[in-house]
Design an enzyme around this catalytic site. Structure first.
Site, short mmCIF file in Angstrom:
data_model
loop_
_atom_site.label_atom_id
_atom_site.label_comp_id
_atom_site.label_asym_id
_atom_site.label_seq_id
_atom_site.Cartn_x
_atom_site.Cartn_y
_atom_site.Cartn_z
N CYS A 165 7.20 -56.14 46.50
CA CYS A 165 6.20 -55.08 46.60
C CYS A 165 5.99 -54.65 48.05
CB CYS A 165 4.88 -55.54 45.97
SG CYS A 165 5.02 -55.73 44.17
N GLU A 182 1.46 -53.01 42.08
CA GLU A 182 1.79 -52.16 43.22
C GLU A 182 2.92 -51.20 42.89
OE1 GLU A 182 1.47 -55.52 43.08
OE2 GLU A 182 1.38 -56.35 45.10
N HIS A 213 5.09 -54.95 38.66
CA HIS A 213 3.89 -55.42 39.35
C HIS A 213 2.94 -54.24 39.54
CE1 HIS A 213 5.83 -59.18 41.41
NE2 HIS A 213 6.15 -59.08 40.13
N CYS A 238 3.85 -59.43 47.03
CA CYS A 238 5.04 -60.26 47.17
C CYS A 238 6.05 -59.52 48.04
CB CYS A 238 5.63 -60.58 45.79
SG CYS A 238 6.35 -59.14 44.97
#
Length: 148
Positions: free
Chosen positions: A85, A54, A52, A82
């Site tokens: 993260c 992040e 992701h 999420c």
């Protein structure tokens, strides 16, 4: 004086969409206002469900600095992180989290797991949401409209 770096995160989200990735972008900024890392989602390109935006920028900044903590650093992301993260943000000890669009389906900050509210979470960043929210939402909507 506040200076937003969300425009860079949005550019990374647009680049992710062009690669066929869900358009989420992130930027990690040092305490003195330098951009240390900027990236978008790369889960498909990397065949890695943890890639992701992040996570990508946290890894890049930690590698660059040679440390596992980012105390005093700020993270800008176009979509509410999420749970995975959010946990990484807590573990990295990021000072502030700025995000654009909320994510009622998969969010881990305002919705869903609410990671920073759990007593097991060792660090809670300052959270500011709704930064460039409309543009972030439009990017996501356009991406998923094309997929349907």
């Amino acid at each position: 004086m506040f200076r937003s770096f969300m425009h860079i995160a949005l550019a990374q989200a647009r680049a992710a969409a062009k690669r066929g990735e869900v358009p989420v972008g992130a930027v990690l900024v040092s305490p003195d206002g330098k951009v240390l890392a900027a990236d978008g989602n790369r889960t498909r390109a990397a065949n890695d469900p943890t890639a992701h935006a992040e996570i990508n920028v946290i890894r890049a900044a930690c590698d660059m600095l040679g440390q596992e903590r980012l105390a005093g650093h700020d993270l800008y992301v176009t979509l509410e992180p999420c749970a995975m993260c959010a946990a990484a943000i807590a573990n990295a000890r990021i000072r502030r989290l700025y995000y654009g669009a909320s994510d009622p389906k998969s969010g881990g900050v305002e919705f869903g797991a609410r990671v920073f509210e759990h007593p097991q979470t060792h660090h809670k960043p300052e959270i500011l949401s709704g930064i460039a929210q409309q543009e972030a939402e439009e990017l996501l909507k356009a991406f998923f409209d094309k997929r349907r």
